[in-house]
Motif scaffolding. Structure first.
Motif, PDB file in Angstrom:
ATOM      1  N   GLU A 135     -45.834  48.581 -78.194  1.00  0.00           N
ATOM      2  CA  GLU A 135     -46.924  49.517 -78.503  1.00  0.00           C
ATOM      3  C   GLU A 135     -46.676  50.876 -77.867  1.00  0.00           C
ATOM      4  N   GLY A 136     -45.979  50.897 -76.717  1.00  0.00           N
ATOM      5  CA  GLY A 136     -45.485  52.154 -76.156  1.00  0.00           C
ATOM      6  C   GLY A 136     -46.484  53.040 -75.446  1.00  0.00           C
ATOM      7  N   HIS A 137     -47.671  52.507 -75.060  1.00  0.00           N
ATOM      8  CA  HIS A 137     -48.628  53.337 -74.313  1.00  0.00           C
ATOM      9  C   HIS A 137     -48.149  53.469 -72.867  1.00  0.00           C
ATOM     10  N   SER A 138     -48.003  54.691 -72.371  1.00  0.00           N
ATOM     11  CA  SER A 138     -47.503  54.886 -71.007  1.00  0.00           C
ATOM     12  C   SER A 138     -48.373  55.882 -70.252  1.00  0.00           C
ATOM     13  N   GLU A 139     -48.360  55.726 -68.920  1.00  0.00           N
ATOM     14  CA  GLU A 139     -49.101  56.614 -68.033  1.00  0.00           C
ATOM     15  C   GLU A 139     -48.254  56.900 -66.791  1.00  0.00           C
ATOM     16  N   PRO A 140     -48.374  58.091 -66.210  1.00  0.00           N
ATOM     17  CA  PRO A 140     -47.633  58.377 -64.973  1.00  0.00           C
ATOM     18  C   PRO A 140     -48.229  57.607 -63.800  1.00  0.00           C
ATOM     19  N   ILE A 141     -47.397  57.109 -62.899  1.00  0.00           N
ATOM     20  CA  ILE A 141     -47.885  56.378 -61.734  1.00  0.00           C
ATOM     21  C   ILE A 141     -47.263  56.945 -60.464  1.00  0.00           C
ATOM     22  N   ASP A 142     -47.958  56.705 -59.344  1.00  0.00           N
ATOM     23  CA  ASP A 142     -47.479  57.114 -58.028  1.00  0.00           C
ATOM     24  C   ASP A 142     -46.788  55.930 -57.353  1.00  0.00           C
ATOM     25  N   LEU A 143     -45.776  56.233 -56.556  1.00  0.00           N
ATOM     26  CA  LEU A 143     -45.065  55.197 -55.817  1.00  0.00           C
ATOM     27  C   LEU A 143     -44.938  55.594 -54.355  1.00  0.00           C
ATOM     28  N   GLY A 144     -44.831  54.580 -53.499  1.00  0.00           N
ATOM     29  CA  GLY A 144     -44.556  54.828 -52.099  1.00  0.00           C
ATOM     30  C   GLY A 144     -43.062  54.910 -51.856  1.00  0.00           C
ATOM     31  N   THR A 145     -42.669  55.657 -50.819  1.00  0.00           N
ATOM     32  CA  THR A 145     -41.270  55.727 -50.428  1.00  0.00           C
ATOM     33  C   THR A 145     -41.150  55.525 -48.919  1.00  0.00           C
ATOM     34  N   VAL A 146     -40.042  54.932 -48.498  1.00  0.00           N
ATOM     35  CA  VAL A 146     -39.703  54.840 -47.084  1.00  0.00           C
ATOM     36  C   VAL A 146     -38.283  55.352 -46.931  1.00  0.00           C
ATOM     37  N   ASN A 147     -38.125  56.423 -46.153  1.00  0.00           N
ATOM     38  CA  ASN A 147     -36.837  57.112 -46.005  1.00  0.00           C
ATOM     39  C   ASN A 147     -36.213  57.423 -47.361  1.00  0.00           C
ATOM     40  N   GLY A 148     -37.070  57.793 -48.319  1.00  0.00           N
ATOM     41  CA  GLY A 148     -36.616  58.178 -49.644  1.00  0.00           C
ATOM     42  C   GLY A 148     -36.462  57.039 -50.624  1.00  0.00           C
ATOM     43  N   ARG A 149     -36.479  55.786 -50.174  1.00  0.00           N
ATOM     44  CA  ARG A 149     -36.359  54.628 -51.072  1.00  0.00           C
ATOM     45  C   ARG A 149     -37.754  54.222 -51.561  1.00  0.00           C
ATOM     46  N   ILE A 150     -37.902  54.087 -52.879  1.00  0.00           N
ATOM     47  CA  ILE A 150     -39.211  53.749 -53.406  1.00  0.00           C
ATOM     48  C   ILE A 150     -39.506  52.270 -53.225  1.00  0.00           C
ATOM     49  N   PHE A 151     -40.799  51.944 -53.171  1.00  0.00           N
ATOM     50  CA  PHE A 151     -41.242  50.556 -53.229  1.00  0.00           C
ATOM     51  C   PHE A 151     -42.524  50.496 -54.041  1.00  0.00           C
ATOM     52  N   LEU A 152     -42.775  49.347 -54.647  1.00  0.00           N
ATOM     53  CA  LEU A 152     -43.894  49.200 -55.576  1.00  0.00           C
ATOM     54  C   LEU A 152     -45.142  48.637 -54.909  1.00  0.00           C
ATOM     55  N   ASN A 153     -44.967  47.546 -54.148  1.00  0.00           N
ATOM     56  CA  ASN A 153     -46.107  46.819 -53.591  1.00  0.00           C
ATOM     57  C   ASN A 153     -46.244  46.990 -52.086  1.00  0.00           C
ATOM     58  N   ASN A 154     -45.129  46.828 -51.367  1.00  0.00           N
ATOM     59  CA  ASN A 154     -45.205  46.861 -49.910  1.00  0.00           C
ATOM     60  C   ASN A 154     -43.834  47.090 -49.294  1.00  0.00           C
TER      61      ASN A 154
END
Length: 312
Positions: free
Chosen positions: A123-142
């Motif tokens: 269906e292709g519906h998309s939205e921008p999301i924010d992510l956390g980073t630690v020392n530049g490496r992203i993580f999704l949950n924790n």
């Protein structure tokens, strides 16, 4: 001025590249689910089975090849790896959940059934999301330091013997808590304060769904764009085991079983210059201090429409 990522309805790209973690899809049920998902995605979708260490370069190649959508087929660790390659690229991220817990997919209302998740991607519906980073490496949950990386190491051993099951994951937690004897001495700088702690675990959360799943506070902080930082007290192995039981029955107590800090930026100083950090179920050695920041509008995530999410 409007954010260019948020304003653009779809990336100026075409094609779907599906990246499947080689650890997923090994049993016949998962293989059949992936095959059905690929049928739904259609002839424009291309499937790649890769080993864990090859996920990021394969996703980067998909971006360079001009794929409009890159799909992560696997658990939260796989999704994190693909997402790190897509950050700032203009590609959309699709998710086919094949993991043990699937906290990221569940948090955004993406169906755990790969066939249903494929329909969402189609269906292709998309939205921008924010992510956390630690020392530049992203993580999704924790992301965390202390006992949790040790749990992941034990979990790998348990999975090899008993398979990737949720009960096996819980058992690895109990075994590690019983053996863990080395708390950390850390200083956490956040919200203009620098405080010292002696703790077996610092847990930085970015998933409101995961917090609510375990009956923990802090979901409002995450929804407002920050991190919920949990610091466990140094109470020895029996305290850790007691906390594990309370976590299982969703009765963790703020101020007694943990302390919580809400911040959108923080820095963790640990005595050792090199620290093992767990991000979404994967382990990474990092140089201290550990800098946590938010990456706003990191990329566009394909997810169910608002009506479907409200009905779920």
């Amino acid at each position: 001025m409007a954010d260019p990522i948020a304003a653009r309805p779809t990336p100026d790209r075409a094609g779907i590249r599906v990246i499947c973690n080689d650890r997923s899809g090994r049993n016949s049920r998962e293989r059949e689910a992936i095959e059905r998902a690929m049928e739904i995605l259609g002839p424009g979708a291309e499937l790649r089975h890769v080993k864990g260490r090859d996920i990021i370069p394969t996703a980067e190649r998909a971006v360079a090849d001009g794929a409009g959508t890159v799909v992560a087929a696997g658990g939260d660790g796989t999704i994190m790896a693909v997402a790190s390659a897509l950050k700032g690229s203009g590609c959309q991220l699709g998710v086919l959940p094949l993991g043990t817990f699937n906290f990221f997919a569940r948090g955004y209302g993406i169906p755990e059934d790969p066939e249903a998740a494929a329909r969402v991607i189609a269906e292709g519906h998309s939205e921008p999301i924010d992510l956390g980073t630690v020392n530049g490496r992203i993580f999704l949950n924790n992301a965390s330091i202390g006992v949790y990386p040790a749990i992941l190491k034990e979990r790998e051993t348990v999975y090899r013997r008993w398979g990737r099951r949720r009960i096996a994951a819980h058992w690895s937690v109990l075994k590690t808590f019983w053996r863990f004897t080395r708390p950390l001495k850390v200083e956490i700088e956040a919200n203009g304060e620098r405080r010292a702690f002696r703790t077996p675990l610092v847990f930085v959360a970015r998933s409101a769904f995961q917090l609510e799943h375990f009956g923990l506070q802090g979901a409002d902080c995450v929804r407002q764009g920050g991190f919920s930082v949990f610091i466990a007290p140094d109470e020895g192995r029996f305290g850790l085991l007691s906390d594990a039981v309370r976590l299982a029955v969703k009765q963790m107590r703020l101020g007694e079983d943990f302390e919580m800090i809400c911040a959108d930026k923080l820095e963790i100083h640990v005595k050792r210059s090199r620290q093992l950090v767990a991000c979404d179920g994967e382990k990474f050695p990092m140089e201290g201090p550990l800098h946590f920041e938010m990456h706003r509008d990191a990329f566009r995530l394909i997810l169910p429409g608002r009506d479907a999410r409200d009905a779920a």
